[in-house]
Design a protein around this motif. Structure first.
Motif, PDB file in Angstrom:
ATOM      1  N   ILE A  33       0.834  -1.202   0.000  1.00 10.69           N
ATOM      2  CA  ILE A  33       0.000   0.000   0.000  1.00 10.69           C
ATOM      3  C   ILE A  33       0.869   1.253   0.000  1.00 10.69           C
ATOM      4  CG2 ILE A  33      -1.683   1.318   1.356  1.00 10.69           C
ATOM      5  CD1 ILE A  33      -2.934  -1.349   2.134  1.00 10.69           C
ATOM      6  N   SER A  34       1.990   1.216   0.720  1.00 12.40           N
ATOM      7  CA  SER A  34       2.910   2.362   0.735  1.00 12.40           C
ATOM      8  C   SER A  34       3.458   2.635  -0.662  1.00 12.40           C
ATOM      9  CB  SER A  34       4.063   2.107   1.694  1.00 12.40           C
ATOM     10  OG  SER A  34       3.586   1.944   2.997  1.00 12.40           O
ATOM     11  N   GLY A  36       1.991   1.937  -3.425  1.00  9.01           N
ATOM     12  CA  GLY A  36       0.895   2.520  -4.180  1.00  9.01           C
ATOM     13  C   GLY A  36       0.706   4.000  -3.884  1.00  9.01           C
ATOM     14  N   LEU A  37       0.805   4.374  -2.622  1.00  8.56           N
ATOM     15  CA  LEU A  37       0.642   5.783  -2.261  1.00  8.56           C
ATOM     16  C   LEU A  37       1.797   6.637  -2.766  1.00  8.56           C
ATOM     17  CD1 LEU A  37      -0.758   5.386   1.352  1.00  8.56           C
ATOM     18  CD2 LEU A  37      -2.001   6.058  -0.712  1.00  8.56           C
ATOM     19  N   ALA A  48      -0.343   3.012  -9.584  1.00  3.10           N
ATOM     20  CA  ALA A  48      -0.640   3.175  -8.161  1.00  3.10           C
ATOM     21  C   ALA A  48      -1.973   2.534  -7.800  1.00  3.10           C
ATOM     22  CB  ALA A  48      -0.649   4.657  -7.803  1.00  3.10           C
ATOM     23  N   GLU A  49      -2.961   2.686  -8.672  1.00  3.33           N
ATOM     24  CA  GLU A  49      -4.270   2.090  -8.399  1.00  3.33           C
ATOM     25  C   GLU A  49      -4.184   0.581  -8.263  1.00  3.33           C
ATOM     26  OE1 GLU A  49      -7.042   3.339 -11.329  1.00  3.33           O
ATOM     27  OE2 GLU A  49      -6.989   5.439 -10.693  1.00  3.33           O
ATOM     28  N   ILE A  52      -2.718  -0.262  -4.838  1.00  2.53           N
ATOM     29  CA  ILE A  52      -3.665   0.015  -3.760  1.00  2.53           C
ATOM     30  C   ILE A  52      -4.773  -1.036  -3.745  1.00  2.53           C
ATOM     31  CG2 ILE A  52      -5.400   1.666  -2.943  1.00  2.53           C
ATOM     32  CD1 ILE A  52      -3.448   3.875  -3.855  1.00  2.53           C
ATOM     33  N   TRP A  53      -5.290  -1.409  -4.908  1.00  2.00           N
ATOM     34  CA  TRP A  53      -6.313  -2.457  -4.949  1.00  2.00           C
ATOM     35  C   TRP A  53      -5.760  -3.802  -4.484  1.00  2.00           C
ATOM     36  CZ3 TRP A  53     -11.252  -2.184  -4.729  1.00  2.00           C
ATOM     37  CH2 TRP A  53     -11.919  -1.077  -5.240  1.00  2.00           C
ATOM     38  N   GLY A  55      -3.366  -4.242  -2.331  1.00  2.00           N
ATOM     39  CA  GLY A  55      -3.279  -4.139  -0.878  1.00  2.00           C
ATOM     40  C   GLY A  55      -4.624  -4.308  -0.209  1.00  2.00           C
ATOM     41  N   PHE A  56      -5.665  -3.736  -0.808  1.00  2.00           N
ATOM     42  CA  PHE A  56      -7.010  -3.844  -0.252  1.00  2.00           C
ATOM     43  C   PHE A  56      -7.503  -5.296  -0.291  1.00  2.00           C
ATOM     44  CE2 PHE A  56     -11.673  -3.533  -0.804  1.00  2.00           C
ATOM     45  CZ  PHE A  56     -11.973  -2.985   0.433  1.00  2.00           C
TER      46      PHE A  56
END
Length: 75
Positions: A33-34, A36-37, A48-49, A52-53, A55-56
């Motif tokens: 997630i880091s 991605g951010l 990045a998306e 993040i996805w 990680g989710f």
């Protein structure tokens, strides 16, 4: 030792192993997630998306399996 007691101990050990494994996975997930951010800040939104996805999804998996393992350990 009674077979029932031994079976309960084995289930408890498996549950605790799953919980320990998920803690390690969550540490890796924080890194994903880091990344991605950071990519979001660097204006690489498309990549990045995905991070993040990912990680989710990993978070949902570990939360679900941890919840099930803790419920099994209490029985």
């Amino acid at each position: 030792m009674k077979p029932e007691k031994k079976e309960q101990m084995v289930k408890k050990q498996k549950s605790s192993e799953i919980i320990r494994r998920n803690k390690k996975i969550n540490l890796i997930n924080i890194g994903v997630i880091s990344i991605g951010l950071i990519l979001m800040l660097l204006d690489y939104r498309n990549m990045a998306e995905h991070f993040i996805w990912l990680g989710f999804i990993i978070f949902l998996y570990t939360a679900g399996t941890t919840f099930i393992a803790r419920r099994e350990a209490r029985k």
